[in-house]
Design a protein around this motif. Structure first.
Motif, short mmCIF file in Angstrom:
data_model
loop_
_atom_site.label_atom_id
_atom_site.label_comp_id
_atom_site.label_asym_id
_atom_site.label_seq_id
_atom_site.Cartn_x
_atom_site.Cartn_y
_atom_site.Cartn_z
N THR A 1 7.29 -58.97 -2.89
CA THR A 1 7.82 -60.18 -2.24
C THR A 1 7.17 -61.45 -2.76
O THR A 1 7.67 -62.54 -2.49
N THR B 1 13.91 -51.89 1.08
CA THR B 1 14.84 -52.74 1.84
C THR B 1 16.12 -53.07 1.09
O THR B 1 17.07 -53.55 1.71
N HIS C 1 15.61 -40.38 5.10
CA HIS C 1 14.91 -41.66 5.03
C HIS C 1 13.40 -41.46 5.07
O HIS C 1 12.65 -42.17 4.38
N PRO D 1 19.26 -50.21 1.86
CA PRO D 1 19.94 -50.42 3.15
C PRO D 1 20.82 -51.66 3.16
O PRO D 1 21.89 -51.66 3.78
N LEU D 2 20.39 -52.74 2.48
CA LEU D 2 21.21 -53.94 2.43
C LEU D 2 22.49 -53.68 1.65
O LEU D 2 23.59 -54.11 2.06
N GLU E 1 10.66 -42.59 2.19
CA GLU E 1 9.45 -43.36 2.41
C GLU E 1 8.24 -42.66 1.80
O GLU E 1 7.36 -43.29 1.21
N ARG F 1 11.98 -57.89 -3.27
CA ARG F 1 12.13 -57.50 -1.87
C ARG F 1 11.07 -56.46 -1.52
O ARG F 1 10.49 -55.81 -2.39
N SER G 1 21.65 -49.96 8.39
CA SER G 1 21.05 -49.28 7.25
C SER G 1 21.16 -47.77 7.34
O SER G 1 20.59 -47.06 6.53
#
Length: 430
Positions: free
Chosen positions: A129, A214, A341, A217-218, A345, A210, A288
């Motif tokens: 980020t 993330t 998911h 999911p967008l 991770e 990002r 998401s």
């Protein structure tokens, strides 16, 4: 008497703001370029850049290219000098963007360029980020191909995570700026871009990386809402519609298959919207988490199509055994998605750990390279000293032999009654 202009010798002009200005001013003296300052500076950049991609100076793993210090004058810079250097760097970026734009135009092809300076704001961690990225992409391709925006977003994010993070860490290591001054105030987090791509009116896009996990999911949220209406990748994705409530009894009307709800997620995040039923609120699936239900039983599909085409309709589909099995697999698919998911991770955590191990390996390789250089230097010193030893030994032998001969002649002249002294390593001739 008018002074005659003597053109400067470009052989000693280095690539820095002063050198670019010298070449540009030389071109501006020509009446053809008298009012073309931008073109003159572009030609000055081209003069220094010509042949750089094949000059063989690319394998510099543990140090910057000499141009890094040459561009900065080799030392500290005051504020005015830094401003001029920043302006020249921005002009060079525009020159590169112009060259890429023209390249795509006259070839009819497509190019993508992603660049990071390797720096970040003071007192912020090395995370995606905080990575600022200058990106070139042809808008005609991005806006005309349906999958192009998603591919571009993935390319930029992969570059931020896989290359830019290591580049920033390398810049810190080579400039000895692993940590900032403790007196500096930590910067606030940067706002997250709500749209897939940043807005632009040129071929330059300014991205920020990002957070881990993330982007996909967008993208899924854009894809899930593609059929609900028109949207733009330069705007936030539209929110997902809320699912209708579950039937309160088996005799109630059966809702359409595409609008069946899913059980609430185990995540702590708030649901996007809530539907009310007699048994309580039923949260809708988050954007998401796309849910792909299994195909309904044949008789259930027939109940929605109605009678005809050789298939009899079922008056109450919930009485059919296949209905319970269908709902069971549908709700199980949600659990599988949550497990998926969770595995993603874990995979991202493993990739980050592997990245850190990679940095440590590179540091150990750099230490090994330094030790090898020191060992090579020691070997050279030993070789030089051995050669010196042999030279001194020869000189000693050359000095010892005449002295021995003189001493023998002296002893022979007095009668030769005295024994000759023996010198180690030499024979006495009588």
């Amino acid at each position: 008497m008018t002074s005659v202009y003597s053109p400067p010798s470009f052989a000693n002009v280095a690539f820095n703001p002063t050198g670019v200005e010298v070449v540009a001013q030389h071109l501006l003296r020509d009446p053809v370029f008298a009012r073309c300052e931008r073109q003159a500076r572009a030609m000055a950049f081209a003069y220094f850049a010509a042949g750089a991609h094949q000059d063989g100076q690319h394998k510099l793993n543990n140090k910057f290219h000499p141009s890094y210090r040459t561009y900065r004058g080799g030392g500290q810079q005051d504020q005015d000098t830094k401003k001029v250097a920043t302006k020249t760097r921005q002009d060079y970026m525009c020159f590169v963007l112009d060259a890429l734009t023209l390249w795509d135009r006259f070839t009819g092809g497509a190019s993508v360029m992603v660049h990071t300076n390797g720096t970040r704001r003071p007192n912020v961690p090395v995370t995606p980020t905080e990575i600022a990225l200058d990106v070139y992409a042809p808008p005609s391709i991005i806006d005309s191909l349906p999958e192009a925006p998603f591919s571009l977003a993935r390319i930029v994010q992969e570059f931020a995570q896989g290359i830019a993070l290591d580049t920033v860490a390398r810049w810190d290591r080579l400039t000895n700026k692993d940590g900032w001054s403790s007196s500096d105030i930590a910067a606030d987090p940067l706002p997250v871009c709500p749209s897939l791509l940043p807005t632009t009116s040129t071929t330059r896009f300014v991205f920020y990386g990002r957070a881990w996990g993330t982007l996909e999911p967008l993208i899924e949220q854009y894809l899930l809402t593609r059929r609900t209406g028109t949207w733009s990748v330069y705007l936030p994705p539209p929110s997902l519609p809320c699912a209708p409530p579950l039937p309160t009894s088996l005799n109630a009307a059966v809702p359409p298959i595409s609008s069946l709800p899913v059980p609430p997620s185990n995540k702590t995040a708030e649901p996007a919207c809530v539907s009310s039923t007699s048994s309580g609120p039923v949260p809708c699936p988050p954007p998401s988490t796309p849910v792909r239900l299994l195909p309904p039983p044949p008789s259930l599909r027939a109940s929605h199509k109605g009678k005809g085409k050789g298939t009899a309709a079922v008056e109450n589909p919930t009485d059919e055994p296949g209905w319970e099995e269908y709902c069971k697999h549908s709700f199980e698919s949600v659990a599988y998605l949550e497990e998926l998911h969770a595995l993603k991770e874990k995979l991202r955590s493993a990739e980050l750990e592997n990245y850190n191990y990679g940095l440590q390996i590179e540091e150990h390789k750099a230490e090994i390279a330094v030790c090898r250089e020191e060992l090579a230097g020691c070997k050279e010193d030993i070789a030089i000293k051995l050669e010196r030893i042999f030279e001194l030994k020869k000189q000693n032998e050359a000095l010892t032999t005449p002295r021995h001969a003189v001493l023998r002649d002296l002893l022979l002249s007095v009668g030769g009654t005295l024994p000759l002294p023996r010198i180690p390593g030499h024979f006495v001739l009588m």
